[in-house]
Scaffold this motif. Structure first.
Motif, mmCIF file in Angstrom:
data_model
loop_
_atom_site.group_PDB
_atom_site.id
_atom_site.type_symbol
_atom_site.label_atom_id
_atom_site.label_comp_id
_atom_site.label_asym_id
_atom_site.label_seq_id
_atom_site.Cartn_x
_atom_site.Cartn_y
_atom_site.Cartn_z
ATOM 1 N N THR A 1 6.357 1.314 -7.155
ATOM 2 C CA THR A 1 5.565 1.393 -8.391
ATOM 3 C C THR A 1 4.173 1.947 -8.106
ATOM 4 O O THR A 1 3.676 2.822 -8.828
ATOM 5 N N ASN A 2 3.549 1.457 -7.038
ATOM 6 C CA ASN A 2 2.208 1.917 -6.676
ATOM 7 C C ASN A 2 2.184 3.400 -6.309
ATOM 8 O O ASN A 2 1.181 4.089 -6.507
ATOM 9 N N LYS B 1 7.087 -3.083 -5.398
ATOM 10 C CA LYS B 1 5.666 -2.882 -5.702
ATOM 11 C C LYS B 1 5.146 -1.603 -5.043
ATOM 12 O O LYS B 1 4.325 -0.883 -5.619
ATOM 13 N N THR B 2 5.637 -1.317 -3.838
ATOM 14 C CA THR B 2 5.246 -0.071 -3.152
ATOM 15 C C THR B 2 5.691 1.133 -3.956
ATOM 16 O O THR B 2 4.929 2.086 -4.158
ATOM 17 N N ASN C 1 0.862 -1.185 0.000
ATOM 18 C CA ASN C 1 0.000 0.000 0.000
ATOM 19 C C ASN C 1 0.899 1.236 0.000
ATOM 20 O O ASN C 1 1.745 1.387 0.887
#
Length: 215
Positions: A177-178, A174-175, A145
């Motif tokens: 990128t998000n 992933k963080t 998130n």
């Protein structure tokens, strides 16, 4: 682009905390007469918060939600006492931070470790570098998130694209990128280079000082 801020993961990125985390959990397992794990095994338990680590470390036959919760509380109490006993910055980290400070680059820590422990470790090991050290306060805000990362960018009055996100795990990439930040993986942490690239790392560095070239 000139980057103006860097958000760092903590465990496996800034500090090697593997032994303190492992020792704390193994103390809990020993007290219950459960099998303990090696440091190598814990390397793959780390990354999604200590509650998740407890779940992975417990025997599958004793893995109820109630047992996890009880052991989690015990593990936190154990770890709180020893969390800076063996934990040390990786080679080159202090030199890197000194250089970034001299360039007026804004610095923060964002970890899936409990907020209290994240702040304690950052304050004791890096007393002069991080005004912003944020850990896990609620499961909903756990990485990947990007909420806390974006909040940091707002507090800095920077666009997310002006910020590098540095970490050692797929969750960190992933963080980043998000959050629309530049994802940089580190090869000295708890995951492989291939895992980092597969999860979105634009670059994987082998030495902390390589980050200076990116900035």
């Amino acid at each position: 682009m000139k980057y103006k801020g860097i958000i760092f993961d903590l465990d496996g990125t800034l500090v090697n905390s593997l032994e303190d985390i492992s020792d704390a959990m193994n103390n809990v397992l020993t007290s219950l007469n459960y099998p303990i794990h090696t440091y190598d095994a814990y390397q793959y338990f780390i990354g999604s918060g200590l509650r998740n680590l407890v779940s992975k470390a417990l025997p599958s036959s004793n893995n109820s939600e109630e047992q996890i919760e009880t052991c989690f509380e015990t593990m936190i109490n154990e770890y709180r006492e020893i969390c800076t006993l063996k934990t040390k910055p990786y080679n080159g980290i202090i030199e890197l931070l000194d250089n970034l400070v001299s360039q007026n680059i804004k610095l923060a820590v964002f970890s899936n470790k409990a907020d209290e422990l994240t702040k304690k470790i950052a304050a004791e090991i890096f007393p002069d570098y991080f005004n912003n050290a944020i850990g896990l306060s609620t499961e909903v805000l756990k990485k990947p998130n990007p909420f806390e990362a974006v909040e940091i960018s707002k507090n800095w009055n920077l666009k997310p694209e002006e910020i590098i996100f540095v970490g050692d795990s797929d969750i960190d990439m992933k963080t980043a990128t998000n959050a629309n930040m530049f994802p940089v993986g580190v090869s000295w942490g708890y995951r492989t280079k291939d895992e980092l690239i597969a999860s979105g790392a634009k670059l994987v560095i082998n030495n902390p000082l390589e980050l200076i070239e990116i900035v």
